[in-house]
Design a protein around this motif. Structure first.
Motif, PDB file in Angstrom:
ATOM      1  N   ASN A 316      45.573  41.051  37.316  1.00 42.92           N
ATOM      2  CA  ASN A 316      45.748  40.337  38.502  1.00 42.92           C
ATOM      3  C   ASN A 316      46.371  39.355  38.578  1.00 42.92           C
ATOM      4  OD1 ASN A 316      44.712  42.828  39.943  1.00 42.92           O
ATOM      5  ND2 ASN A 316      43.495  43.556  38.381  1.00 42.92           N
ATOM      6  N   ASP A 317      46.993  38.323  39.114  1.00 45.02           N
ATOM      7  CA  ASP A 317      46.268  37.174  39.374  1.00 45.02           C
ATOM      8  C   ASP A 317      47.387  36.609  37.988  1.00 45.02           C
ATOM      9  OD1 ASP A 317      47.065  36.422  41.634  1.00 45.02           O
ATOM     10  OD2 ASP A 317      45.296  36.093  41.889  1.00 45.02           O
ATOM     11  N   TRP A 318      47.687  35.112  37.612  1.00 42.00           N
ATOM     12  CA  TRP A 318      47.843  34.551  36.314  1.00 42.00           C
ATOM     13  C   TRP A 318      46.584  34.280  35.475  1.00 42.00           C
ATOM     14  CZ3 TRP A 318      45.603  30.963  33.621  1.00 42.00           C
ATOM     15  CH2 TRP A 318      44.683  30.453  34.226  1.00 42.00           C
ATOM     16  N   HIS A 319      45.650  34.635  35.717  1.00 46.49           N
ATOM     17  CA  HIS A 319      44.529  34.799  34.665  1.00 46.49           C
ATOM     18  C   HIS A 319      44.428  36.226  33.821  1.00 46.49           C
ATOM     19  CE1 HIS A 319      43.259  34.167  38.744  1.00 46.49           C
ATOM     20  NE2 HIS A 319      42.746  32.867  37.835  1.00 46.49           N
ATOM     21  N   ALA A 320      45.902  37.019  33.672  1.00 49.49           N
ATOM     22  CA  ALA A 320      45.717  38.079  33.156  1.00 49.49           C
ATOM     23  C   ALA A 320      47.339  38.359  32.847  1.00 49.49           C
ATOM     24  CB  ALA A 320      45.401  39.196  33.557  1.00 49.49           C
ATOM     25  N   SER A 321      47.996  37.540  33.045  1.00 57.30           N
ATOM     26  CA  SER A 321      49.724  37.356  32.943  1.00 57.30           C
ATOM     27  C   SER A 321      50.124  37.759  31.844  1.00 57.30           C
ATOM     28  CB  SER A 321      50.195  36.237  33.756  1.00 57.30           C
ATOM     29  OG  SER A 321      50.079  36.438  35.547  1.00 57.30           O
ATOM     30  N   LEU A 322      48.703  37.576  30.530  1.00 54.40           N
ATOM     31  CA  LEU A 322      49.912  37.209  29.526  1.00 54.40           C
ATOM     32  C   LEU A 322      50.292  38.534  28.868  1.00 54.40           C
ATOM     33  CD1 LEU A 322      48.386  34.560  26.690  1.00 54.40           C
ATOM     34  CD2 LEU A 322      50.712  34.449  28.076  1.00 54.40           C
TER      35      LEU A 322
END
Length: 681
Positions: A316-322
């Motif tokens: 969800n969103d950039w915080h978990a994008s890695l």
């Protein structure tokens, strides 16, 4: 003794193991930092001991070896209150294996635990059986995932005495999010990740939510009080060294809520910043979250079972994008997560996790992966003439590597492919349009229910609407407004910032106040808008009230007591307040954008033989005159066409925006995700 060809096994110099027992190439008998470190150090017998435990039958006795964590010497603890459950699971798995022909009923072939003198588990071996069938890796996966999922569905039906929603295929789902209500919440992201997992678990899926364990020294810390330390600590390699994180766990409403613990999450403020602005180390904090989320399905034996490698990650969103980047760059090349899939859910594209290009080296990724995250700012956005504009964009990396991409409404899935709504990613998102879709968020219909809401003065429903007028009068009295049940009461609930169109409301307030209406606003944010609300309250003493801050009971009372909800948002990926308002028979007047356009149908009084259709008013373009025209149509209908207004209220209240409906749509996307092969560089 026969060799055991699985990806997690034991290499041992003891004579009890066959010399043909082999190590899978992706797991060497050493602790590997920044990777799925599934092995403990050799014990006194020279054996390498498995760190994560899936499920093993204890010598065919029907017991189980497993637990919520492992001790420091490599033994696996079994909690007393799990023994009965594990035994029940084991019986069901054995029945399924017998049914499928995998086990001989008389002399069944099962995995047996081998222990040293202290009773610690040092390895697993195949017990004697009839026949020469081998236990394969896929059979192990069936035992740890599919049978457990089947058991969870049956357990729910047995314990609650009612049939739950069924799904064609169950999955092991891992939500990765920076916030999840009620543990942490700053907006719609927390609502989604606090409700959707529960709805999917009710469908029979095995669901884990991975989020940080925030500790800010306030009463909010108590929200994590029921989460217990799993005693599992792992080390990952990023930001120039080994970083150690641990895990806390709470099982609630059919979901494994897993909280990543690290000192970086222990500080005053909200998940992203404090009164001084965003935290300077957010890239580090959420890089840790992504690494920990990739490890959790492999190393956490929740209820005695790891989630295993065939997971579906919802990031969800950039915080978990890695997460999808790590799967593609650091796991699949070594044979791990080969059948896992990832789905990126974009809640707000305007936040992308952009940092200077020099920070790429901190992420612990192979150098050749810079291109997946590399980003160049346009010339106009650069700070000075020598600024090359080079940066890393974490959200871009997820757009490139995820197997599917979802937004929180269909309208928003189109908007992010346009130059106006794409924030620089529109071309990339357009190139992936074949895997891009939108699903409208649901709402918690237990919390937001006018017939049972404990925060409002009088309960009411679509069948008995009289209570809404009483709620309106109670709200007017509470806020010190003249108690006028026939005066249209307009409300606004939300952040006071540019995105929400507060500047438009500010500009239009003098003309709104010329009408015979009352206006109530609740929110906090930009100090200039907070000050303006206070001034407007003094200026329009009998017509305007502004509540600076956020108060849950007051938000419920405004939603129930107002006749009209105004939402002039510049962009709104989904929007929840209009859904809450409709649930309470409060008619929305919204800018036709994103999820607002999807969920609010423009009122047509001439349709359906004159009975009318629609659930509110939408306006476009986003200018003051368009908004005022829509508001005047709404107030005129309220005053002069009571029958039409009642029809509007009932249609709004009967709309289905439950999470049950959203979960069913998510399941369809899950099936699509597993049709194609996962992303490979």
């Amino acid at each position: 003794m026969e060799s055991l060809q699985v990806s997690r096994f034991i290499s041992c110099r003891s004579s009890s193991f066959s010399s043909t027992t082999k190590l899978a190439p992706s797991f060497r008998p050493v602790t590997q930092v920044g990777f799925g470190s599934l092995w403990r150090k050799p014990n006194k017998n020279g054996c390498l001991v498995i760190r994560s435990l899936t499920f093993v039958s204890d010598g065919g006795s029907g017991g189980a070896t497993g637990g919520s964590g492992s001790s420091q010497d490599g033994s696996f603890a079994v909690e007393d209150d799990q023994k009965k459950t594990n035994k029940h699971i084991n019986n069901k798995i054995n029945k399924n294996n017998i049914k499928n022909g995998n086990v001989n009923q008389k002399n069944g072939r099962v995995l047996g635990a081998e222990r040293d003198d202290s009773g610690s588990v040092i390895g697993f071996q195949l017990l004697p059986h009839l026949g020469d069938n081998e236990v394969s890796e896929s059979q192990g996966d069936v035992a740890t995932q599919e049978d457990v999922s089947s058991y969870e569905v049956e357990k729910t039906e047995d314990t609650e005495g009612e049939s739950k929603a069924q799904t064609r295929v169950t999955h092991s789902i891992v939500f990765v999010t920076s916030e999840a209500a009620p543990y942490s919440k700053t907006g719609g992201l927390g609502d989604v990740c606090g409700s959707l997992p529960i709805a999917l678990a009710a469908h029979g899926h095995r669901v884990m939510v991975v989020s940080p364990r925030y500790q800010n020294g306030t009463t909010a810390d108590q929200k994590f009080a029921n989460a217990t330390d799993l005693g599992r600590r792992i080390k990952v390699y990023c930001f120039g060294g080994e970083q150690e994180v641990s895990f806390f766990h709470e099982y609630r409403e059919g979901v494994d809520w897993v909280f990543v613990d690290h000192p970086a999450y222990h500080r005053p403020g909200n998940p992203y910043g404090d009164s001084n602005g965003a935290f300077g180390d957010n890239q580090f904090r959420f890089t840790l979250l992504s690494y920990a989320a990739c490890e959790a399905p492999l190393v956490l034996p929740l209820g005695g079972f790891t989630y295993g490698e065939k997971c579906l990650f919802l990031v969800n969103d950039w915080h978990a994008s890695l997460v999808p980047v790590l799967l593609a760059s650091k796991y699949r090349p070594y044979g791990v997560y080969k059948e896992a899939r990832s789905i990126l859910v974009i809640h707000n594209l305007s936040h992308q996790g952009v940092e200077p290009a020099a920070t790429f080296k901190h992420l612990g990724l192979p150098s050749q992966w810079y291109g997946a995250l590399g980003w160049v700012f346009p010339t106009w956005a650069r700070t000075h003439a020598l600024d090359t504009g080079e940066a890393v964009n974490l959200l871009k990396g997820a757009v490139v590597t995820s197997d599917r991409i979802l937004t929180v409404s269909k309208g928003y899935s189109w908007e992010i492919t346009t130059p106006e709504g794409g924030y620089g990613l529109h071309e990339l998102l357009t190139s992936r349009k074949s895997v891009l879709d939108g699903i409208t968020n649901g709402i918690d219909v237990a919390e937001w229910n006018p017939s049972t809401d404990e925060h409002i003065a009088v309960p009411y429903s679509a069948d008995v609407l009289s209570g809404k007028v009483e709620c309106k009068m109670a709200l007017q009295k509470e806020l010190g407004l003249p108690v006028r049940p026939d005066c249209p009461l307009i409300g606004f609930v939300g952040r006071l910032d540019y995105q929400k169109g507060i500047d438009l409301i500010q500009a239009a307030t003098p003309e709104i106040m010329e009408e015979d209406v009352q206006f109530v606003m609740l929110g906090s944010g930009d100090p200039q808008y907070e000050s303006w609300m206070r001034v407007a309250e003094v200026t329009y003493r009998d017509k305007f009230r502004g509540w600076v801050g956020f108060n849950v009971p007051i938000s419920h009372r405004i939603t129930a007591g107002c006749d009209i909800l105004l939402m002039p948002s510049r962009f709104e990926p989904c929007g929840l307040n209009q859904l809450y308002a409709m649930r309470y028979g409060t008619i929305p007047v919204v800018h036709a954008t994103g999820g607002l356009r999807d969920t609010v149908e423009n009122f047509n009084p001439y349709a359906e033989g004159g009975s009318g259709t629609g659930t509110g008013w939408t306006f476009s373009p986003l200018i003051k005159d368009s908004m005022l025209a829509a508001l005047r149509n709404a107030t005129k209908t309220y005053r002069e066409y009571k029958t039409s207004w009642e029809g509007l209220m009932k249609r709004c209240m009967e709309k289905d925006y439950t999470w049950e409906n959203a979960a069913t749509q998510y399941e369809q996307v899950f099936e699509w995700a597993f049709i194609d092969r996962p992303y490979v560089s």
